[in-house]
Design an enzyme around this catalytic site. Sequence first.
Site, PDB file in Angstrom:
ATOM      1  N   PHE A 113      49.572  48.247  32.733  1.00 14.09           N
ATOM      2  CA  PHE A 113      49.254  47.438  33.910  1.00 14.09           C
ATOM      3  C   PHE A 113      49.833  48.135  35.132  1.00 14.09           C
ATOM      4  CE2 PHE A 113      47.882  42.804  34.234  1.00 14.09           C
ATOM      5  CZ  PHE A 113      46.883  42.931  33.296  1.00 14.09           C
ATOM      6  N   GLN A 226      49.431  37.473  47.788  1.00 11.51           N
ATOM      7  CA  GLN A 226      48.845  38.617  47.085  1.00 11.51           C
ATOM      8  C   GLN A 226      47.316  38.563  47.125  1.00 11.51           C
ATOM      9  OE1 GLN A 226      49.167  39.447  42.542  1.00 11.51           O
ATOM     10  NE2 GLN A 226      50.436  40.963  43.582  1.00 11.51           N
ATOM     11  N   HIS A 228      44.286  40.162  45.251  1.00 13.87           N
ATOM     12  CA  HIS A 228      43.984  40.906  44.028  1.00 13.87           C
ATOM     13  C   HIS A 228      42.887  41.926  44.325  1.00 13.87           C
ATOM     14  CE1 HIS A 228      42.949  41.860  39.908  1.00 13.87           C
ATOM     15  NE2 HIS A 228      44.011  41.182  39.507  1.00 13.87           N
ATOM     16  N   LEU A 238      38.145  36.210  39.454  1.00 16.81           N
ATOM     17  CA  LEU A 238      38.991  37.320  39.027  1.00 16.81           C
ATOM     18  C   LEU A 238      38.322  38.224  37.995  1.00 16.81           C
ATOM     19  CD1 LEU A 238      41.898  38.575  38.915  1.00 16.81           C
ATOM     20  CD2 LEU A 238      42.363  36.970  37.058  1.00 16.81           C
ATOM     21  N   GLU A 241      43.153  42.921  35.999  1.00 18.71           N
ATOM     22  CA  GLU A 241      43.739  44.261  36.122  1.00 18.71           C
ATOM     23  C   GLU A 241      43.686  44.999  34.777  1.00 18.71           C
ATOM     24  OE1 GLU A 241      47.221  44.416  38.646  1.00 18.71           O
ATOM     25  OE2 GLU A 241      48.255  45.611  37.150  1.00 18.71           O
ATOM     26  N   ARG A 272      49.490  46.250  43.162  1.00 21.93           N
ATOM     27  CA  ARG A 272      48.301  45.574  43.697  1.00 21.93           C
ATOM     28  C   ARG A 272      48.195  45.673  45.214  1.00 21.93           C
ATOM     29  NH1 ARG A 272      48.137  40.127  39.864  1.00 21.93           N
ATOM     30  NH2 ARG A 272      47.379  41.215  38.009  1.00 21.93           N
ATOM     31  N   HIS A 336      44.888  35.656  45.872  1.00 19.83           N
ATOM     32  CA  HIS A 336      45.089  35.478  44.432  1.00 19.83           C
ATOM     33  C   HIS A 336      46.365  34.732  44.079  1.00 19.83           C
ATOM     34  CE1 HIS A 336      44.953  36.429  40.176  1.00 19.83           C
ATOM     35  NE2 HIS A 336      46.087  37.102  40.235  1.00 19.83           N
ATOM     36  N   ARG A 371      53.842  40.782  43.659  1.00 20.90           N
ATOM     37  CA  ARG A 371      54.029  40.539  42.223  1.00 20.90           C
ATOM     38  C   ARG A 371      53.340  41.619  41.397  1.00 20.90           C
ATOM     39  NH1 ARG A 371      50.933  38.486  38.408  1.00 20.90           N
ATOM     40  NH2 ARG A 371      49.389  37.466  39.743  1.00 20.90           N
TER      41      ARG A 371
END
Length: 562
Positions: A113, A226, A228, A238, A241, A272, A336, A371
């Site tokens: 990730f 955030q 995304h 979404l 990721e 991100r 997000h 995050r």
Amino acid sequence: MYSHDLIIVGAGLAGMRAAVEAVKAGVNVAVISKVHPLRSHSCAAQGGINAAINPKDSWESHAYDTVKGSDFIGDEDAIELMCKEAGNAVLEMDRMGTPFSRLEDGLIAQRPFGAASFDRTCYAADRTGQVLLHTLWEQLVKAGVQVYEECQILKISEVDGQVAGVVAYDIKKGEVFGIQAKVTLLCTGGYGRVFLTSTNATASTGDGMALAYRAGATLADMEFVQFHPTGLRYSGILVTEGARGEGGYLINDEGDRFMTKYAPNKLELASRDVVARAEQTEILEGRGRDGAIFLDLRHLGAKKINERLPQVRQLARDLEGVDPVYTPIPVRPTAHYSMGGIRTDKYGATILPGLWAAGESACVSVHGANRLGGNSLLDTIVFGYIAGRELGDKLGGMDMPTLPESEVQGVKDQISELMDRPDKGVRPASIRERLGEAMNSYVSVFRHPDNIQKASDLIPTLRQDLTTMHLDDKSKVFNVDLLRALEMQNLVDLAETIIAGAMNRTESRGAHSRVDFPDRDDENWRKHTITKWDNDAQTTAFSYEAVRTVGKDAYKPAVRSY
């Protein structure tokens, strides 16, 4: 009037994990949820949950990645606590029956990730949040925890400096009722619907944050939102990721894999905030198409996509009309996650006696200004567990406060006044659209002071409109019109804190990118923004709080590159 030792508001992962732990200690616990628990927004989390369970990995490495990912403003003691607990948290979910994807040897599978130095994201194909949620729901039913489902809280009752419970609205019956409790634990999720386009469910209107703010709790770091990198172009839904973790590329309209320019080492798996800014730059400089760039999975092949990313393939087909086996998916940065929220200590307590918070509605703060993917599910499971454990120990020695009937009557009067308004003025949908468009346009990936001011200038108008908005639907049962109107106050309150926090913070850090202050300013701004509603002045008051550090040289701020 109902009464429980502990009332947990929100039946997502944090709320249910806390309930499961508290009930083990013999606590009389109940959960109240705006939707059926299995429709909680936690089920939308796709890609996975981080934990250093491989012997070649370590919690220290996970903690460093998280400190760096936060752009050095996350509280280091809370980050270390989360990363130390991560392995046990995931393995406990495994023992409860979560069907994680497996390797050939039977171990839990892990994928790479963003911004992680090890492949430590445990997953269940691309439905990780959903399977975790179902696992905890089974445990909740097994333990016989009472659930008030499809009930929305409308007030946190604070009496003589002590939170005494909540006043709620039963959506199914159209009735208002009170629940008194020794402690109210808010696990109400984020506020993504402040923005017009979001990966969040329609229920994600920040109710817990806004009501806690009005009750006297503090909010922290609300300016850190955030975006995304891979929300679907039109709907914002979404695309995990995990798609990039499995090897997906980001390409512009010219077919160039542009992340080579912005993050030459980590490429699509940079953090991100870095990827979102790279995408937005490509779009602004004319190398996108219809406001989007593309996620290219074609080289992964149908077999891998069907095995690891089946939901992504289905969503792309249904909502964008493209099959990622053959065609890149149009995506764009989309609101997000809220790194900010109700300020708590590392166990979940707020400054208000009797009020706790966990999950996305809380700011512990383990995410700081940005995050890492895979850390949100971890946050919910770890800090839900910790809050449930701590309250299980403490509640036996606490007295039950009295929630006055007048608190319930006050909410009934509020609803009656709203329902009885004449059919003129604006509709709730109009307020939401203007607010969401302004947040999308002016307080998004790149923030210009003139634009932030435009968003700020809109707030007084929206507040005035809240006093005259009217409802078309006057019915009692499942009155969505009424719910949306009640949510609007929360959305406007939270938008104001985001806007003001963004204007005040004259630096760029993590997801907060000021075009007029492009650099991070550790000397003046390595601190948390604390927001508190001043009821006397009817305005937002700001203060600042130092980042909690643990004295490790490895965590000292440094240039953040990927």
